[in-house]
Enzyme design. Structure first.
Site, PDB file in Angstrom:
ATOM      1  N   ASP A 169      -4.597   8.220   3.041  1.00 40.81           N
ATOM      2  CA  ASP A 169      -4.182   6.893   3.493  1.00 40.81           C
ATOM      3  C   ASP A 169      -5.160   6.403   4.556  1.00 40.81           C
ATOM      4  O   ASP A 169      -5.785   7.207   5.241  1.00 40.81           O
ATOM      5  CB  ASP A 169      -2.768   7.018   4.077  1.00 40.81           C
ATOM      6  CG  ASP A 169      -2.141   5.663   4.345  1.00 40.81           C
ATOM      7  OD1 ASP A 169      -2.666   4.660   3.831  1.00 40.81           O
ATOM      8  OD2 ASP A 169      -1.129   5.616   5.059  1.00 40.81           O
ATOM      9  N   GLU A 170      -5.294   5.109   4.725  1.00 37.18           N
ATOM     10  CA  GLU A 170      -6.151   4.531   5.771  1.00 37.18           C
ATOM     11  C   GLU A 170      -7.558   5.136   5.745  1.00 37.18           C
ATOM     12  O   GLU A 170      -8.084   5.568   6.768  1.00 37.18           O
ATOM     13  CB  GLU A 170      -5.531   4.750   7.157  1.00 37.18           C
ATOM     14  CG  GLU A 170      -4.109   4.265   7.300  1.00 37.18           C
ATOM     15  CD  GLU A 170      -3.987   2.782   7.556  1.00 37.18           C
ATOM     16  OE1 GLU A 170      -4.974   2.041   7.326  1.00 37.18           O
ATOM     17  OE2 GLU A 170      -2.895   2.356   7.969  1.00 37.18           O
ATOM     18  N   ARG A 215      -0.068  -9.447  10.747  1.00 31.92           N
ATOM     19  CA  ARG A 215       1.203  -8.774  11.065  1.00 31.92           C
ATOM     20  C   ARG A 215       2.375  -9.715  10.827  1.00 31.92           C
ATOM     21  O   ARG A 215       3.511  -9.279  10.737  1.00 31.92           O
ATOM     22  CB  ARG A 215       1.257  -8.317  12.539  1.00 31.92           C
ATOM     23  CG  ARG A 215       0.249  -7.277  12.973  1.00 31.92           C
ATOM     24  CD  ARG A 215       0.174  -6.108  12.062  1.00 31.92           C
ATOM     25  NE  ARG A 215      -0.854  -6.328  11.046  1.00 31.92           N
ATOM     26  CZ  ARG A 215      -0.901  -5.679   9.882  1.00 31.92           C
ATOM     27  NH1 ARG A 215       0.021  -4.796   9.593  1.00 31.92           N
ATOM     28  NH2 ARG A 215      -1.858  -5.912   9.013  1.00 31.92           N
ATOM     29  N   LYS A 220       0.809  -1.208   0.000  1.00 37.66           N
ATOM     30  CA  LYS A 220       0.000   0.000   0.000  1.00 37.66           C
ATOM     31  C   LYS A 220       0.850   1.270   0.000  1.00 37.66           C
ATOM     32  O   LYS A 220       0.631   2.172  -0.818  1.00 37.66           O
ATOM     33  CB  LYS A 220      -0.898  -0.033   1.239  1.00 37.66           C
ATOM     34  CG  LYS A 220      -1.690   1.208   1.445  1.00 37.66           C
ATOM     35  CD  LYS A 220      -2.305   1.205   2.827  1.00 37.66           C
ATOM     36  CE  LYS A 220      -1.224   1.409   3.864  1.00 37.66           C
ATOM     37  NZ  LYS A 220      -1.754   1.803   5.173  1.00 37.66           N
ATOM     38  N   THR A 221       1.819   1.313   0.894  1.00 43.44           N
ATOM     39  CA  THR A 221       2.659   2.509   0.995  1.00 43.44           C
ATOM     40  C   THR A 221       3.432   2.713  -0.308  1.00 43.44           C
ATOM     41  O   THR A 221       3.627   3.831  -0.773  1.00 43.44           O
ATOM     42  CB  THR A 221       3.643   2.376   2.168  1.00 43.44           C
ATOM     43  OG1 THR A 221       2.920   1.921   3.302  1.00 43.44           O
ATOM     44  CG2 THR A 221       4.288   3.699   2.488  1.00 43.44           C
ATOM     45  N   GLN A 230      -9.500  -3.890   7.663  1.00 42.05           N
ATOM     46  CA  GLN A 230      -8.638  -3.450   8.765  1.00 42.05           C
ATOM     47  C   GLN A 230      -9.182  -2.225   9.476  1.00 42.05           C
ATOM     48  O   GLN A 230      -8.438  -1.471  10.096  1.00 42.05           O
ATOM     49  CB  GLN A 230      -7.231  -3.165   8.244  1.00 42.05           C
ATOM     50  CG  GLN A 230      -6.532  -4.407   7.745  1.00 42.05           C
ATOM     51  CD  GLN A 230      -5.102  -4.121   7.342  1.00 42.05           C
ATOM     52  OE1 GLN A 230      -4.256  -3.806   8.162  1.00 42.05           O
ATOM     53  NE2 GLN A 230      -4.839  -4.227   6.049  1.00 42.05           N
TER      54      GLN A 230
END
Length: 754
Positions: free
Chosen positions: A224-225, A613, A32-33, A255
């Site tokens: 973002d997010e 994670r 994503k980043t 998430q």
DNA sequence: TATAGGTCGCTTTTT
DNA sequence: GCGACCTATA
């Protein structure tokens, strides 16, 4: 543009689609980043000036990370002109430009949560309300909820839906508190965190020309997010992108774990309605985890109803199955977990930094820490008191705040008598009262003391005047000198140095060190500012620091350590080996979530976050008894374990089937008042064990749920335990006598011999 | 006015 | 179990 080759097809498409709305659904570990940063780099390489690009994140850390990575792609110079940062920092910047339109000055200061609570406490007192009913936390929660939904104090009071809810909760005065709260913030020229977003909305609503200006400015917007945005944030973005629709939001509905603080998952689910001409990009390949972990996580999340359809897959190796550890107590759980880490570190050459231990609640950390210490395993723990929350730091920052904004009431109250200068509560209360009468700030009262001189005795008047002169000196200096010089003056002449020098306890020494650390940071700021030609004034330093938390300050020497943190804190991070602890009903999922399907889905997403994670290995653990709020309670494994396809599990034997293994009909009687739960549990009498073979039982072996025999009362069941050591008591239910509390030191209890 | 002792309450948390 | 906060006390 050779960096485009480093992307997979979907990632590349998302980067290249620059015009028009784009929704990027980025599964866990899907890069994503990378997409965000490459997208920005791509925009820049197309010749779009950096100052036309706005990139919003939720944490400073995420913003910094992105800044760093873009610098590597396009150079620091170019990257530094981007408008990139958290919602709060970006819009506080804008609010400072436009402050006068909203009745604030550009020097407004920012209340942190503690300031807000203190103000509420003060208001509750002023209004002579019951502070047991109007708890600062609750009230602030209501106000925050309102602000995040753009309900100002007047609207709050006028909404019958809201006031009815407050009345039903027997807190009818919240609307009134909210009004006072907002009034006093304004009077103090301060904004709380929620205001930074709310006032931005008000600004854009009431000043269309200002909105138009920023629409012109920000031609490309990235968020973002996005699943974590609240309504207030959502609307700001919507308005800013209204004219051009060049908005790209990145997120993962699976998430979304922050609804408790106002995040709305529907913002991402409804993106298609807001922007019918949108294009969707799904990043479904997970590069982080083994296929076992990805598939296990998929099997969990598929139990949720509300989601955007996607198929997350991994092409990594299959990897190990997920290990499930069962422990008889929380203490033993800690032992087993650390044991496992110890083994892997010693026999499989894993670094300690390759481990994370995750938990649902911070309260679980202590016992895990103890276990790690016993094993001499180095660890670091996230969360807990941050640097900027420490008393000495907040005191010093309050001086800074008051030097920049004398009307800042919470800063004023914090330091008017710190260090002690003989201005007591009575005097302070009087000032507050006069301020209230004249509807001015406490500082204004201080500046007009001669008009109300009769209210104070001479000694108080002198002391108050001295304080005023002190702050005025700081204020003057902060206009002229750089931040570091002013800060040094403040530390010296405020008396903070003297106060701390008198304290030679370890805490006192550490306070001095902390002050020094803050001074170092200011020095650094002043020098950098001077070099790079932006303002090196205290006000500028304060702007940045108010919105800073030290989630990001990585301390030196923290390299090879096991990481402990809540699952929430772990979002966005990754570790080769992840331990998820306390997977028990009523803990995870949290008991207050079990009855609410939406909350339960959020808990499940949280579990999904925890699993994803891990890169290589996941170990889950649960205990069958656990200390909770000072009581031992018996627990049962979480339904979430059973929701994972057993194919991916190692070592978990599902309990004997009823209809579903975790469809427990009776709730644990150990946490609710006995009067509520006793009836259903004990309608049938306990079988008498008095006739069977008995042996005495040690006080420490008594555990809730046990059936024990007492010479006088007969057969009874242990309901709960309280007290410690020699004072340990057991609450028990007996057939003949009902509930009794027994001091275990004296009670002669017997257990059935097996 | 400082400190000891008692009471309460208690998911998650960034800004 | 523990910390935050209030109150009693000298």
């Amino acid at each position: 543009m050779d960096f485009l080759h480093e992307l997979n097809d979907n990632q590349r498409e998302a980067v290249l689609h620059t015009e028009g709305p784009a929704l990027v659904i980025a599964g866990a570990g899907s890069g994503k980043t990378r997409v965000l940063t490459y997208r920005i780099a791509h925009l820049l390489s197309k010749g779009i000036p950096a100052y036309h690009i706005l990139a919003l994140t939720f944490t400073n850390k995420a913003a910094r990370e992105m800044q760093k990575r873009i610098s590597q792609l396009v150079g620091a110079e170019n990257a530094s002109n981007l408008w990139m940062g958290t919602f709060h920092s970006i819009f506080s910047k804008i609010l400072r430009f436009e402050a006068d339109k909203l009745g604030y000055t550009s020097n407004f200061t920012i209340y942190d949560t503690q300031d807000s609570k203190n103000l509420i406490k003060a208001i509750v007192k002023d209004l002579k309300l019951d502070d047991k009913v109007y708890k600062p936390n609750d009230v602030l929660g209501r106000i925050s909820m309102a602000k995040n939904n753009l309900i100002v104090a007047q609207a709050y009071a006028q909404s019958s839906r809201i006031t009815n809810a407050d009345a039903a909760a027997r807190k009818p005065m919240i609307a009134e508190i909210y009004k006072h709260y907002q009034m006093r913030c304004k009077q103090s020229d301060t904004m709380d965190f929620d205001d930074l977003l709310l006032q931005t909305n008000i600004l854009f609503r009431d000043f269309p020309e200002v909105l138009a200006k920023y629409q012109q400015k920000f031609r490309y917007i990235l968020v973002d997010e996005y699943q974590d945005t609240n309504y207030s944030q959502y609307l700001i973005i919507k308005k800013l992108s209204e004219s051009h629709h060049n908005i790209c939001v990145v997120g993962d509905d699976a998430q979304s774990i922050y609804s408790f603080r106002g995040a709305r998952i529907e913002n991402i689910l409804n993106f298609r309605n807001d922007y019918p001409d949108f294009k969707i990009f799904k990043l479904e390949q997970n590069y982080r985890s083994t296929t076992t972990i990805v598939n296990a996580a998929n099997s969990i999340i598929s139990k949720n109803k509300e989601q955007i359809p996607k198929r997350i897959f991994s092409e990594n190796e299959e990897g190990e199955k997920i290990k499930v550890l069962r422990a008889l107590s929380d203490k033993e759980e800690g032992f087993q977990v650390t044991n496992e880490i110890f083994k892997m570190a010693n026999y499989e050459q894993e670094e300690y930094s390759d481990f994370a231990i995750l938990y649902r609640t911070n309260a679980q950390s202590r016992i895990l820490e103890e276990a790690l210490r016993k094993r001499n395993i180095p660890y670091k723990i996230y969360g807990g008191q941050s640097f900027y929350q420490r008393k000495e730091i907040k005191d010093l920052l309050a001086y800074f705040r008051l030097s920049v904004n004398q009307n800042d009431e919470e800063a004023f109250k914090r330091i008017i008598n710190y260090p002690r200068r003989g201005i007591g509560d009575t005097t302070i209360d009087k000032i507050r009262e006069i301020a209230q009468q004249h509807r001015v700030s406490m500082w204004t009262v201080l500046c007009n003391l001669e008009k109300v001189a009769g209210s104070f005795n001479n000694s108080s008047l002198t002391k108050l005047n001295n304080f005023r002169l002190l702050i005025e000196k700081f204020a003057e200096r902060s206009q002229e000198e750089n931040a570091y010089d002013v800060a040094c003056t403040i530390v010296q002449s405020s008396g903070i140095t003297d106060d701390l020098s008198n304290d030679s306890t370890p805490e006192g020494v550490s306070r001095k060190e902390n002050i020094q650390e803050l001074l170092n940071a200011i020095k650094d700021f002043s020098e950098t500012a001077y070099k790079e030609g932006f303002s090196d004034k205290l006000a500028t330093f304060l702007e940045g620091v108010a919105l800073l938390t030290d989630q990001d300050t990585e301390k030196p020497g923290d390299d090879n350590k096991v990481t402990l943190m809540t699952i929430h804190a772990a979002k966005g991070l990754e570790f080769p080996n992840v331990f998820i602890t306390g997977i028990e009903e009523e803990l995870f999922p949290a008991q207050q979530c079990a009855s609410n399907p939406q909350a339960l889905e959020e808990e499940r997403r949280l579990f999904y976050v925890a699993l994803t994670r891990a890169e290589k290995k996941v170990v889950m653990s649960y205990a069958t008894t656990r200390y909770r709020n000072g009581q031992i309670i018996s627990t049962r494994p979480s339904r979430f374990i059973a929701e994972i396809d057993p194919h991916f599990l190692d070592g978990f034997i599902a309990p004997r089937q009823e209809t579903s293994p975790f469809n427990f009909k009776t709730t644990s009687p150990f946490r609710k008042p006995v009067s509520e739960t006793l009836a259903p549990v004990h309608t049938t009498p306990l079988p008498d064990i008095g006739s069977s073979k008995l042996k005495p039982i040690e006080p420490n072996s008594v555990i809730p749920g046990m059936i024990l025999f007492h010479p006088t009362f007969g057969t009874g069941k242990v309901l709960s335990l309280e007290g410690l050591g020699v004072n340990k008591k057991a609450k028990m239910f007996f057939n003949k006598e009902g509930t009794k509390t027994l001091l275990l030191k004296f009670a002669k209890l017997f257990i059935q011999e097996d």
